[in-house]
Design an enzyme around this catalytic site. Sequence first.
Site, PDB file in Angstrom:
ATOM      1  N   ASP A  33       0.631 -10.063   1.352  1.00  0.00           N
ATOM      2  CA  ASP A  33      -0.229  -9.220   2.189  1.00  0.00           C
ATOM      3  C   ASP A  33      -0.939  -8.212   1.293  1.00  0.00           C
ATOM      4  O   ASP A  33      -0.294  -7.398   0.628  1.00  0.00           O
ATOM      5  CB  ASP A  33       0.628  -8.487   3.231  1.00  0.00           C
ATOM      6  CG  ASP A  33      -0.212  -7.703   4.250  1.00  0.00           C
ATOM      7  OD1 ASP A  33      -1.452  -7.682   4.119  1.00  0.00           O
ATOM      8  OD2 ASP A  33       0.404  -7.112   5.166  1.00  0.00           O
TER       9      ASP A  33
ATOM     10  N   GLU B 189      -2.205 -12.762   3.688  1.00  0.00           N
ATOM     11  CA  GLU B 189      -2.572 -11.870   4.797  1.00  0.00           C
ATOM     12  C   GLU B 189      -3.622 -10.856   4.352  1.00  0.00           C
ATOM     13  O   GLU B 189      -3.455 -10.191   3.323  1.00  0.00           O
ATOM     14  CB  GLU B 189      -1.295 -11.162   5.284  1.00  0.00           C
ATOM     15  CG  GLU B 189      -1.468 -10.270   6.502  1.00  0.00           C
ATOM     16  CD  GLU B 189      -0.111  -9.756   7.010  1.00  0.00           C
ATOM     17  OE1 GLU B 189       0.930 -10.378   6.717  1.00  0.00           O
ATOM     18  OE2 GLU B 189      -0.098  -8.711   7.685  1.00  0.00           O
TER      19      GLU B 189
ATOM     20  N   LYS C 154       7.733 -11.454   2.955  1.00  0.00           N
ATOM     21  CA  LYS C 154       6.333 -11.126   2.667  1.00  0.00           C
ATOM     22  C   LYS C 154       6.302 -10.118   1.533  1.00  0.00           C
ATOM     23  O   LYS C 154       7.047  -9.135   1.545  1.00  0.00           O
ATOM     24  CB  LYS C 154       5.723 -10.549   3.944  1.00  0.00           C
ATOM     25  CG  LYS C 154       4.326  -9.991   3.824  1.00  0.00           C
ATOM     26  CD  LYS C 154       3.765  -9.758   5.225  1.00  0.00           C
ATOM     27  CE  LYS C 154       3.457  -8.293   5.461  1.00  0.00           C
ATOM     28  NZ  LYS C 154       2.936  -8.068   6.827  1.00  0.00           N
TER      29      LYS C 154
ATOM     30  N   SER D 200       9.032  -7.627   5.356  1.00  0.00           N
ATOM     31  CA  SER D 200       7.875  -7.277   4.543  1.00  0.00           C
ATOM     32  C   SER D 200       8.349  -6.303   3.471  1.00  0.00           C
ATOM     33  O   SER D 200       8.835  -5.221   3.799  1.00  0.00           O
ATOM     34  CB  SER D 200       6.819  -6.618   5.438  1.00  0.00           C
ATOM     35  OG  SER D 200       5.791  -6.052   4.653  1.00  0.00           O
TER      36      SER D 200
ATOM     37  N   ASP E 131      -4.837  -9.491   9.785  1.00  0.00           N
ATOM     38  CA  ASP E 131      -4.081  -8.394  10.386  1.00  0.00           C
ATOM     39  C   ASP E 131      -5.102  -7.315  10.783  1.00  0.00           C
ATOM     40  O   ASP E 131      -5.614  -7.310  11.915  1.00  0.00           O
ATOM     41  CB  ASP E 131      -3.039  -7.895   9.366  1.00  0.00           C
ATOM     42  CG  ASP E 131      -2.282  -6.634   9.781  1.00  0.00           C
ATOM     43  OD1 ASP E 131      -2.622  -6.040  10.816  1.00  0.00           O
ATOM     44  OD2 ASP E 131      -1.342  -6.216   9.063  1.00  0.00           O
TER      45      ASP E 131
ATOM     46  N   LYS F 166       3.986  -7.483  -0.735  1.00  0.00           N
ATOM     47  CA  LYS F 166       2.721  -6.743  -0.759  1.00  0.00           C
ATOM     48  C   LYS F 166       2.080  -6.936  -2.126  1.00  0.00           C
ATOM     49  O   LYS F 166       2.776  -6.916  -3.163  1.00  0.00           O
ATOM     50  CB  LYS F 166       2.986  -5.255  -0.516  1.00  0.00           C
ATOM     51  CG  LYS F 166       3.465  -4.947   0.903  1.00  0.00           C
ATOM     52  CD  LYS F 166       2.365  -5.155   1.936  1.00  0.00           C
ATOM     53  CE  LYS F 166       2.841  -4.729   3.323  1.00  0.00           C
ATOM     54  NZ  LYS F 166       1.790  -4.884   4.333  1.00  0.00           N
TER      55      LYS F 166
ATOM     56  N   LYS G 127      -0.464  -7.126  16.385  1.00  0.00           N
ATOM     57  CA  LYS G 127       0.255  -5.856  16.531  1.00  0.00           C
ATOM     58  C   LYS G 127      -0.218  -5.211  17.823  1.00  0.00           C
ATOM     59  O   LYS G 127      -1.432  -5.039  18.020  1.00  0.00           O
ATOM     60  CB  LYS G 127      -0.030  -4.922  15.356  1.00  0.00           C
ATOM     61  CG  LYS G 127       0.548  -5.393  14.023  1.00  0.00           C
ATOM     62  CD  LYS G 127       0.190  -4.462  12.882  1.00  0.00           C
ATOM     63  CE  LYS G 127       0.791  -4.939  11.573  1.00  0.00           C
ATOM     64  NZ  LYS G 127       0.217  -4.229  10.404  1.00  0.00           N
TER      65      LYS G 127
ATOM     66  N   GLY H  20       4.409  -5.624  12.231  1.00  0.00           N
ATOM     67  CA  GLY H  20       5.125  -4.374  12.436  1.00  0.00           C
ATOM     68  C   GLY H  20       4.484  -3.262  11.646  1.00  0.00           C
ATOM     69  O   GLY H  20       3.610  -3.500  10.794  1.00  0.00           O
TER      70      GLY H  20
HETATM   71  O1  OSB Z   1       0.164  -4.741   6.843  1.00  0.00           O
HETATM   72  O2  OSB Z   1       1.696  -5.581   7.996  1.00  0.00           O
HETATM   73  C1  OSB Z   1       1.222  -4.604   7.427  1.00  0.00           C
HETATM   74  C2  OSB Z   1       3.628  -1.649   7.493  1.00  0.00           C
HETATM   75  C3  OSB Z   1       2.762  -0.632   7.772  1.00  0.00           C
HETATM   76  C4  OSB Z   1       1.426  -0.892   7.907  1.00  0.00           C
HETATM   77  C5  OSB Z   1       0.942  -2.186   7.751  1.00  0.00           C
HETATM   78  C6  OSB Z   1       1.813  -3.231   7.489  1.00  0.00           C
HETATM   79  C7  OSB Z   1       3.167  -2.950   7.320  1.00  0.00           C
HETATM   80  C8  OSB Z   1       4.150  -3.951   6.960  1.00  0.00           C
HETATM   81  C9  OSB Z   1       5.586  -3.699   7.345  1.00  0.00           C
HETATM   82  O3  OSB Z   1       3.885  -4.955   6.349  1.00  0.00           O
HETATM   83  C10 OSB Z   1       6.001  -4.463   8.552  1.00  0.00           C
HETATM   84  C11 OSB Z   1       7.289  -3.932   9.122  1.00  0.00           C
HETATM   85  O4  OSB Z   1       8.342  -4.248   8.572  1.00  0.00           O
HETATM   86  O5  OSB Z   1       7.238  -3.194  10.120  1.00  0.00           O
HETATM   87 MG    MG Z   2      -0.467  -6.735   7.165  1.00  0.00          MG
END
Ligand code: OSB
Ligand code: MG
Length: 360
Positions: A181, A206, A154, A128, A231, A156, A255, A283
Amino acid sequence: MTSSLDAVELLRVRLPLVRPFTTSFGTSTEKECVLVRAVGGDGAEGWGECTAMERPGYSYEWTGSVWPMLRDHLVPATLAGRESGVRGHNMAKAALEVALTDLELRRSGISLASHLGADRDRVPCGVSLGMEDHVEDLLALVGRFLDAGYRRVKLKIEPGRDVDVVRAVREAFPDAPLSVDANAAYTRETADALLPLDGLGLEYVEQPLPEDDLSGHAHLQERMRTALCLDETVTSSLVARGAIELGACRIINVKLGRVGGPAEALAIRDLAVAAGVALWVGGMLETGIGRAANVALAAIPGFTLPGDTSGSDRYFERDLTEPFVVAADGTMAVPAGPGIGVDPIPEVLEKAVVERAMLR
Ligand code: OSB
Ligand code: MG
């Protein structure tokens, strides 16, 4: 299995991130989280990492809320052998549940992965990537992780930094498995901006809308060919059931922290598999302690898509545990040792701890 529990220690830790991580809810330059150490009368210990972040931007839980929640409510109830009666606060609950489970499993020599029903010893990994100020930097990062073998990248997004950026990445990497996302940054009013993503061959979009907007997601899913993945919305198996029944998503990011622990994650898995909804493990920039539990979950039936289970080096110069490594084929080994299968390295942990509390 014996269940003697003598004490629970809370540790707040901070680790610098190798690169700032920017989402629609803010930028993190370091990882801050609370670790839970369950200590048995026999000297055995169990570890859990609370996924709550340093600010309440992703969810209402944050390190400043989980600390008193664990200290004043959840841990005292557990030490006294009674129900806490606490509503919500899933991330605090999950960290304690994982630590207690780890303690039991270490005593009996069973890995968390086998305990959860894992049927494989390696899992496919995605990455991500946070938003970048310069698109060239993002393109370089995408290329680096694809070259390293990652099975999905992924990106953002947020209003104003979406379709154009994604199109640039798609043009540079025509065949790459990509997703986006939004971390709930759009509204029913602004969601039309996402419709052109349908032409960009994404695996999924997402969490475009606010976490409470189940029917908004259902309406958007009707208007998009690309699968929606939820999510933030999915905080329990009941919410997952509602989302599935309404058609609010075709994919769920699970999660452990957000859903309140392994038992609820399994309940969501059962519902999703029955409904043909695909799953992957998300994550929260976890250290090796939390990553170990995530990777165990990713190894069970139903989790078919690459997770945000990236290698330790994607986050930290030096992880709290031995590093998790993504191989050239984009997979990572599932820890096989008892419990979560990893331990914090004492001298790394000592340097990272900023606060601790021993509860008996
Ligand atoms: O939305 O998935 C998410 C990190 C912190 C809070 C929310 C998210 C994320 C990530 C990173 O997308 C995922 C990772 O590499 O741990
Ligand atoms: Mg997310």
